[in-house]
Scaffold this motif. Structure first.
Motif, PDB file in Angstrom:
ATOM      1  N   ASN A  61       0.849  -1.190   0.000  1.00 42.08           N
ATOM      2  CA  ASN A  61       0.000   0.000   0.000  1.00 42.08           C
ATOM      3  C   ASN A  61       0.886   1.242   0.000  1.00 42.08           C
ATOM      4  N   CYS A  62       0.264   2.386  -0.161  1.00 41.66           N
ATOM      5  CA  CYS A  62       1.006   3.642  -0.261  1.00 41.66           C
ATOM      6  C   CYS A  62       1.610   4.063   1.076  1.00 41.66           C
ATOM      7  N   THR A  63       0.910   3.748   2.169  1.00 41.32           N
ATOM      8  CA  THR A  63       1.392   4.206   3.476  1.00 41.32           C
ATOM      9  C   THR A  63       2.732   3.549   3.823  1.00 41.32           C
ATOM     10  N   LEU A  66       5.326   5.121   1.659  1.00 43.98           N
ATOM     11  CA  LEU A  66       5.771   6.447   2.127  1.00 43.98           C
ATOM     12  C   LEU A  66       6.775   6.291   3.273  1.00 43.98           C
ATOM     13  N   SER A  85      -4.345  17.025   3.364  1.00 41.79           N
ATOM     14  CA  SER A  85      -4.109  15.719   2.743  1.00 41.79           C
ATOM     15  C   SER A  85      -4.789  14.664   3.596  1.00 41.79           C
ATOM     16  N   PHE A  86      -4.661  13.425   3.134  1.00 48.96           N
ATOM     17  CA  PHE A  86      -5.105  12.285   3.926  1.00 48.96           C
ATOM     18  C   PHE A  86      -4.073  12.055   5.032  1.00 48.96           C
ATOM     19  N   ALA A  88      -2.381   9.759   6.135  1.00 51.04           N
ATOM     20  CA  ALA A  88      -1.202   8.907   5.925  1.00 51.04           C
ATOM     21  C   ALA A  88       0.039   9.723   5.569  1.00 51.04           C
ATOM     22  N   THR A  89      -0.147  10.871   4.948  1.00 47.95           N
ATOM     23  CA  THR A  89       1.012  11.692   4.569  1.00 47.95           C
ATOM     24  C   THR A  89       1.823  12.026   5.820  1.00 47.95           C
ATOM     25  N   VAL A 131       2.072  17.027  -1.688  1.00 48.94           N
ATOM     26  CA  VAL A 131       1.055  16.105  -2.228  1.00 48.94           C
ATOM     27  C   VAL A 131       0.514  16.724  -3.518  1.00 48.94           C
ATOM     28  N   ALA A 159      -0.231   9.891  -4.303  1.00 50.02           N
ATOM     29  CA  ALA A 159      -1.343   8.940  -4.175  1.00 50.02           C
ATOM     30  C   ALA A 159      -2.490   9.256  -5.137  1.00 50.02           C
ATOM     31  N   HIS A 160      -2.649  10.548  -5.484  1.00 51.30           N
ATOM     32  CA  HIS A 160      -3.758  10.940  -6.366  1.00 51.30           C
ATOM     33  C   HIS A 160      -3.316  11.093  -7.819  1.00 51.30           C
ATOM     34  N   SER A 181      -0.589   5.372  -4.708  1.00 48.69           N
ATOM     35  CA  SER A 181      -1.530   4.470  -4.024  1.00 48.69           C
ATOM     36  C   SER A 181      -2.407   3.770  -5.053  1.00 48.69           C
ATOM     37  N   HIS A 183      -5.031   2.001  -3.844  1.00 49.74           N
ATOM     38  CA  HIS A 183      -6.156   1.647  -2.979  1.00 49.74           C
ATOM     39  C   HIS A 183      -7.449   1.600  -3.795  1.00 49.74           C
ATOM     40  N   LYS A 186      -8.931   4.609  -5.571  1.00 52.15           N
ATOM     41  CA  LYS A 186      -8.106   5.413  -6.477  1.00 52.15           C
ATOM     42  C   LYS A 186      -8.438   5.143  -7.951  1.00 52.15           C
ATOM     43  N   GLY A 193      -2.703  -1.473  -2.570  1.00 48.73           N
ATOM     44  CA  GLY A 193      -1.421  -1.516  -3.277  1.00 48.73           C
ATOM     45  C   GLY A 193      -0.808  -0.135  -3.363  1.00 48.73           C
TER      46      GLY A 193
HETATM   47  C1  PLP Z   1      -2.837  11.718  -0.307  1.00 44.77           C
HETATM   48  C2  PLP Z   1      -2.848  10.301   0.191  1.00 44.77           C
HETATM   49  N1  PLP Z   1      -1.723   9.783   0.710  1.00 44.77           N
HETATM   50  C3  PLP Z   1      -1.669   8.520   1.147  1.00 44.77           C
HETATM   51  C4  PLP Z   1      -2.772   7.693   1.098  1.00 44.77           C
HETATM   52  C5  PLP Z   1      -2.656   6.292   1.646  1.00 44.77           C
HETATM   53  O1  PLP Z   1      -2.756   5.348   0.635  1.00 44.77           O
HETATM   54  P1  PLP Z   1      -2.957   3.793   0.998  1.00 44.77           P
HETATM   55  O2  PLP Z   1      -4.388   3.647   1.404  1.00 44.77           O
HETATM   56  O3  PLP Z   1      -2.644   3.091  -0.286  1.00 44.77           O
HETATM   57  O4  PLP Z   1      -2.017   3.445   2.090  1.00 44.77           O
HETATM   58  C6  PLP Z   1      -3.973   8.181   0.551  1.00 44.77           C
HETATM   59  C7  PLP Z   1      -5.223   7.403   0.421  1.00 44.77           C
HETATM   60  O5  PLP Z   1      -5.535   6.349   0.729  1.00 44.77           O
HETATM   61  C8  PLP Z   1      -4.014   9.523   0.103  1.00 44.77           C
HETATM   62  O6  PLP Z   1      -5.147  10.040  -0.404  1.00 44.77           O
END
Ligand code: PLP
Length: 376
Positions: A61-63, A66, A85-86, A88-89, A131, A159-160, A181, A183, A186, A193
């Motif tokens: 996944n993206c998190t 990162l 942002s979300f 996770a950033t 972001v 991610a976007h 991301s 996810h 997305k 993923g």
């Molecule tokens: C800007 C941003 N960063 C990080 C994430 C985290 O991605 P993931 O759910 O794949 O871990 C997301 C969304 O899920 C996001 O919108």
């Protein structure tokens, strides 16, 4: 008759189920489930080609990607980032023991305002994590200039930004690393993923060690790596999704245009400008609900919900307002006026490839109606 079926902000695109069967048979036959198997290798190669980049590392996944990107570049101390942002950033910074330093956004692009970055740099600053919000490219040239002058790394949370190009070139080619991301929500999904795009083979190699516990070979562990490997099943989904993503983005573009036509001249509702010289991915359809509209943003959000339309307030609350961040000096509202205003005005409306004209009409109808009717 009114359609009461819930309409969510997004609905994931899926490849035809029967197309998965041959991949399942392949996996069942060769019994390779993960650890960089043949489908993982093929997906990495095809994805890099599709995106127009050279070096891709697939992740769960993206998190986790990162978190690993920050490890790979040995980022320390303070990192300048956006509160808009979300979570996770910023969470990826805390997971590395780094201090987020929030800098306000540009009110027109919703991205980190390059004008404000330098004032936030201290001797402890080692990196910037911007972001590409809603897939709208950051001002990558100005950010790079600042990073070069001050000796900082740049890690884009992309991610976007799947498939986004600026002046014909992938936006993922900027900065030291870009993180995607995949996810379910997305533009391009592998259920869960993500991936890191590296500028060179050496950096990719280090990232590939880090996502596999730090193993460089059977007996050598070079760092306290994590388990971030994408497995064969998710790689198979990714390969199938690649066949359909162009069409998915085209359908999103049509929906985006359809909304814009309907909302033109609607008092108090502003659509985002389509970025110039950009091949966009139409990942979100954010509107600003301004004081000229009859309802507040939250009233509109609730009215839509009452009618079965589940819009989302991306991004509200700001990351800087969350309990684990709000004590930071940079989290003060006075430091973040543009982000605060955006968080109070923005509403993301449903957009996904299988959205029908009737769905678009249903959402638009609520917005138009509420613009003209008096609340009881
Ligand atoms: C800007 C941003 N960063 C990080 C994430 C985290 O991605 P993931 O759910 O794949 O871990 C997301 C969304 O899920 C996001 O919108």
């Amino acid at each position: 008759m009114m359609n009461n079926k819930p309409l969510y902000v997004t609905q994931p695109s899926l490849p035809p189920l029967e197309d998965l069967q041959p991949y399942l048979e392949m996996i069942w036959n060769n019994k390779i489930l993960t650890n960089g198997g043949p489908l993982h290798q093929e997906f990495e190669t095809r994805l890099a080609e599709y995106l127009g980049v050279e070096h891709v590392s697939l992740f769960t996944n993206c998190t986790v990607a990162l978190i690993t990107a920050l490890q790979a570049l040995r980022v320390s101390g303070e990192v300048i980032t956006t509160p808009y942002s979300f979570v996770a950033t910023a969470h990826s910074l805390l997971w590395n023991g780094l201090q987020p330093v929030f800098v306000d956004i540009d009110p027109d692009t919703f991205n980190l305002d390059p004008e404000r970055i330098e004032a936030a740099i201290t001797p402890q600053t080692t990196a910037i994590m911007p972001v590409h919000c809603y897939g709208n490219p950051c001002d990558v040239d100005r950010i790079q200039k600042i990073a070069d002058v001050h000796g900082l790394k740049v890690i884009y949370d992309a991610a976007h930004a799947f498939g986004v190009k600026r002046n014909g070139e992938s936006i993922l080619r900027h900065g030291d690393l870009s993180v995607l991301s995949f996810h379910a929500t997305k533009v391009f999904n592998t259920f869960e993923g993500g991936a890191i795009v590296s500028p060179d083979a050496k950096t990719k190699r280090r990232i590939d060690f880090l996502k596999n516990f730090g193993f460089a070979d059977e007996v050598t562990v070079v760092a306290p790596g994590i388990n971030g490997k994408m497995d064969e099943l998710h790689a198979a989904i990714g390969l199938l999704q690649l066949n359909h993503v162009d069409e998915a983005i085209r359908k999103r573009r049509d929906i985006d245009m359809s909304y814009r036509v309907r909302f033109t001249g609607l008092p108090g509702i502003e659509c985002l400008d389509v970025p110039k010289n950009v091949e966009w991915n139409y990942s979100y359809f954010p509107i600003r609900v301004k004081p000229g509209y009859r309802l507040s943003r939250d009233e509109l959000y609730n009215e839509l919900k009452k009618q079965g339309v589940f819009s989302r307030r991306y991004f509200f609350p700001l990351i800087s307002d969350m309990s684990m961040y709000r004590g930071l000096p940079s989290a003060a509202m006075a430091n973040l006026p543009a982000a605060t205003m955006a968080a109070n005005e923005i509403l993301c409306l449903p957009i996904f490839p299988d959205m029908t004209e009737a769905d678009i009409e249903r959402v638009s109808h609520v917005l138009m109606n509420e613009a003209t009717t008096v609340l009881e």
